[in-house]
Design a protein around this motif. Structure first.
Motif, PDB file in Angstrom:
ATOM      1  N   UNK A   4      -2.642 -11.316  -6.347  1.00 40.47           N
ATOM      2  CA  UNK A   4      -1.387 -10.770  -5.867  1.00 40.47           C
ATOM      3  C   UNK A   4      -1.328  -9.271  -6.142  1.00 40.47           C
ATOM      4  N   UNK A   5      -1.472  -8.452  -5.090  1.00 38.08           N
ATOM      5  CA  UNK A   5      -1.344  -7.008  -5.297  1.00 38.08           C
ATOM      6  C   UNK A   5       0.124  -6.641  -5.522  1.00 38.08           C
ATOM      7  N   UNK A   6       0.350  -5.518  -6.135  1.00 35.69           N
ATOM      8  CA  UNK A   6       1.717  -5.051  -6.338  1.00 35.69           C
ATOM      9  C   UNK A   6       2.248  -4.436  -5.049  1.00 35.69           C
ATOM     10  N   UNK A   7       3.584  -4.294  -4.961  1.00 30.17           N
ATOM     11  CA  UNK A   7       4.170  -3.596  -3.820  1.00 30.17           C
ATOM     12  C   UNK A   7       3.587  -2.193  -3.702  1.00 30.17           C
ATOM     13  N   UNK A   8       3.454  -1.513  -4.836  1.00 34.50           N
ATOM     14  CA  UNK A   8       2.928  -0.157  -4.827  1.00 34.50           C
ATOM     15  C   UNK A   8       1.520  -0.118  -4.240  1.00 34.50           C
ATOM     16  N   UNK A   9       0.672  -1.062  -4.632  1.00 38.60           N
ATOM     17  CA  UNK A   9      -0.690  -1.104  -4.097  1.00 38.60           C
ATOM     18  C   UNK A   9      -0.683  -1.376  -2.592  1.00 38.60           C
ATOM     19  N   UNK A  10       0.168  -2.283  -2.150  1.00 36.13           N
ATOM     20  CA  UNK A  10       0.238  -2.594  -0.725  1.00 36.13           C
ATOM     21  C   UNK A  10       0.724  -1.393   0.075  1.00 36.13           C
ATOM     22  N   UNK A  11       1.769  -0.735  -0.422  1.00 37.42           N
ATOM     23  CA  UNK A  11       2.280   0.436   0.295  1.00 37.42           C
ATOM     24  C   UNK A  11       1.298   1.597   0.250  1.00 37.42           C
ATOM     25  N   UNK A  12       0.697   1.853  -0.897  1.00 38.78           N
ATOM     26  CA  UNK A  12      -0.232   2.982  -1.001  1.00 38.78           C
ATOM     27  C   UNK A  12      -1.493   2.763  -0.175  1.00 38.78           C
ATOM     28  N   UNK A  13      -1.892   1.513   0.001  1.00 34.86           N
ATOM     29  CA  UNK A  13      -3.070   1.211   0.800  1.00 34.86           C
ATOM     30  C   UNK A  13      -2.779   1.075   2.292  1.00 34.86           C
ATOM     31  N   UNK A  14      -1.528   1.048   2.631  1.00 35.10           N
ATOM     32  CA  UNK A  14      -1.110   0.849   4.014  1.00 35.10           C
ATOM     33  C   UNK A  14      -1.427   2.093   4.851  1.00 35.10           C
ATOM     34  N   UNK A  15      -1.983   1.879   6.048  1.00 38.37           N
ATOM     35  CA  UNK A  15      -2.380   2.996   6.896  1.00 38.37           C
ATOM     36  C   UNK A  15      -1.553   3.132   8.170  1.00 38.37           C
TER      37      UNK A  15
END
Length: 170
Positions: A4-15
């Protein structure tokens, strides 16, 4: 299912895109912000939820489209009135696009049973809540068929929903 990635990881990795579908008429009614609002106390949503505001602002600042669609029963619940009031100062101010769709206009849609996020059309975060709207857990998936299904459900709602600036509480 995976880590489970964090919200921060998902948003920061989002392109490209982050889409969120909300379908409940109330969330976390024990939330101090909702209680303060219910008691007539006013606050700056961007200050109250600074970390959320910052990560979404950073994400939209990179050109990622962050969109949120809310399906609501009308007349709306007090919690939805609260969400509607804080949307300008939190969601819209951070660059998020928000639309509202009255539940009665979704009868011809096939919708999932849970709220969700889809990042870049392939990373899924499913939100599980209890009957009182308190978060139970998040479920992460990279299932391509599920991502496609959820993305299509979101787009159907988005296309019919009313932009935040035009939506009047029913």
């Amino acid at each position: 299912m995976g880590k489970l990635p964090t919200f921060e990881e998902l948003f920061r990795g989002c392109e490209r895109s982050a889409v969120h579908l909300e379908m409940r008429d109330g969330y976390m009614r024990s939330d101090p912000a909702f209680i303060d609002w219910s008691e007539g106390k006013r606050f700056d949503p961007a200050d109250r939820w600074r970390s959320w505001f910052d990560i979404v602002s950073e994400t939209t600042g990179r050109g990622v489209a962050v969109r949120r669609a809310r399906i609501v029963s009308e007349p709306v619940s007090d919690y939805i009135r609260f969400e509607h009031e804080v949307t300008d100062g939190l969601n819209v101010a951070s660059g998020e696009q928000v639309r509202w769709l009255p539940r009665r206009r979704t009868t011809d849609f096939f919708l999932p049973g849970n709220d969700f996020w889809v990042f870049d059309e392939h990373l899924i975060l499913i939100n599980h809540f209890d009957g009182n709207g308190d978060s139970l857990e998040h479920e992460f998936s990279e299932d391509a068929d599920l991502a496609d299904l959820l993305s299509r459900a979101f787009e159907a709602v988005w296309d019919r929903a009313v932009p935040h600036a035009s939506y009047r509480l029913g």
